[in-house]
Design an enzyme around this catalytic site. Structure first.
Site, PDB file in Angstrom:
ATOM      1  N   GLU A  98      -8.034 -71.025-112.963  1.00 57.34           N
ATOM      2  CA  GLU A  98      -6.654 -71.142-112.490  1.00 57.34           C
ATOM      3  C   GLU A  98      -5.773 -71.814-113.549  1.00 57.34           C
ATOM      4  OE1 GLU A  98      -4.291 -72.902-108.538  1.00 57.34           O
ATOM      5  OE2 GLU A  98      -6.418 -73.345-108.859  1.00 57.34           O
ATOM      6  N   ASP A 108       3.951 -77.505-107.742  1.00 57.21           N
ATOM      7  CA  ASP A 108       3.918 -78.398-106.586  1.00 57.21           C
ATOM      8  C   ASP A 108       4.106 -79.880-106.915  1.00 57.21           C
ATOM      9  OD1 ASP A 108       2.925 -75.890-105.948  1.00 57.21           O
ATOM     10  OD2 ASP A 108       1.524 -76.638-104.461  1.00 57.21           O
TER      11      ASP A 108
END
Length: 311
Positions: free
Chosen positions: A268, A44
């Site tokens: 993550e 992103d």
């Protein structure tokens, strides 16, 4: 291929091929695959997009509420500046009902991307292998592979000695060495030119391959795709290296990835400098990387790895 999965693979092969054809029809620039939104590449807020993002006027994007920063430290996530532009690009797409011919004319963001180019090239090779097994014609796919191989070469930036993203509208490289630069081996391109820069990235950290060059000006070890090491990308890069015989670096990435999970569980992503876990605390794709790759034939068992914390 696992024989138990073959009926399902046969059933969806033509649909997958049609999906690949869509990319070849609508998303190529000089043979490299373009993204029209940072979310498409999954990276992103990578520095690759900084130049193209500056061309987006998001003054009228309106009010919105982010959910991600309600459960993750905002310092580990993209900024409001980034999100304003993410949403503006979505609004542009909606305004033309995602018509690609119209979107190509009005979208200020179009970047030829190593992530998508290399993963689609890998997928085309896999589709061709499946097609041959299933008795399908694969000449079209073989042609696509040649196009993508040539397109990958347009992403080679000699100034950074690595594969780089390219701003299509500006006609310039972005000057970004990243973990996506190392996906060439996963795509089946055993390119010795890329080894020194990727080895340099590994040598600059303690834990695995950073998402962005630790020597780069925009490096942030805990902010999403601007520095952290991601097990899912480490798997793609490391397994690709191992397949292509670059076993020293591939094994190193695998070992570093396993060590991160052993120390800090299935986060993550992690700081490549000190292993600090970041983002989501219990991520299933991190656990999947342990089960399918990083934890293979290791003394530590899954339960132990998921529970340990760093000192």
């Amino acid at each position: 291929m696992d024989p138990s999965g073959e009926p399902r693979a046969r059933a969806i092969w033509h649909k997958l091929n049609a999906w690949h054809r869509w990319f070849m029809d609508w998303r190529l620039d000089r043979g490299a695959v373009c993204v029209t939104h940072p979310w498409e590449a999954g990276r992103d807020n990578a520095p690759d997009w900084d130049g193209a993002m500056k061309a987006i006027n998001a003054d009228d994007v309106g009010d919105y509420t982010r959910r991600d920063t309600s459960h993750v430290d905002p310092a580990m996530r993209p900024t409001k500046y980034d999100y304003d532009r993410y949403l503006k690009l979505v609004q542009l797409g909606v305004s033309v009902n995602w018509d690609q011919s119209k979107l190509r004319d009005i979208n200020p963001f179009r970047v030829a991307d190593p992530t998508m180019t290399f993963t689609l090239l890998r997928a085309q090779r896999d589709m061709a292998a499946m097609g041959r097994r299933f008795g399908e014609g694969v000449s079209e796919i073989e042609g696509w592979i040649e196009i993508l191989e040539a397109g990958a070469e347009t992403l080679w930036n000699p100034e950074i000695a690595g594969y780089d993203s390219r701003d299509v509208h500006a006609g310039t490289f972005n000057g970004v060495l990243s973990n996506a630069s190392a996906l060439c081996w996963y795509a089946g391109l055993n390119d010795d030119r890329a080894l020194p820069a990727i080895a340099g990235m590994l040598n600059a950290t303690r834990y695995g391959l950073a998402s962005y060059d630790p020597e780069g000006e925009e490096f942030e070890p805990l902010r999403y795709w601007r520095g952290p090491t991601w097990p899912i990308m480490s798997y793609l890069v490391g397994s690709g290296m191992e397949e292509q015989g670059v076993t020293d670096l591939g094994t190193r990435i695998r070992d570093d990835t396993a060590r991160l999970m052993e120390l800090n569980g299935f986060a993550e992503y992690y700081s490549p400098l000190d292993g600090t876990p970041a983002g989501g605390e219990t991520f299933t794709w991190t656990a999947a990387v342990w089960l399918g790759w990083a934890g293979d034939n290791r003394e530590n068992q899954l339960g132990d790895a998921g529970c340990r914390q760093s000192n």
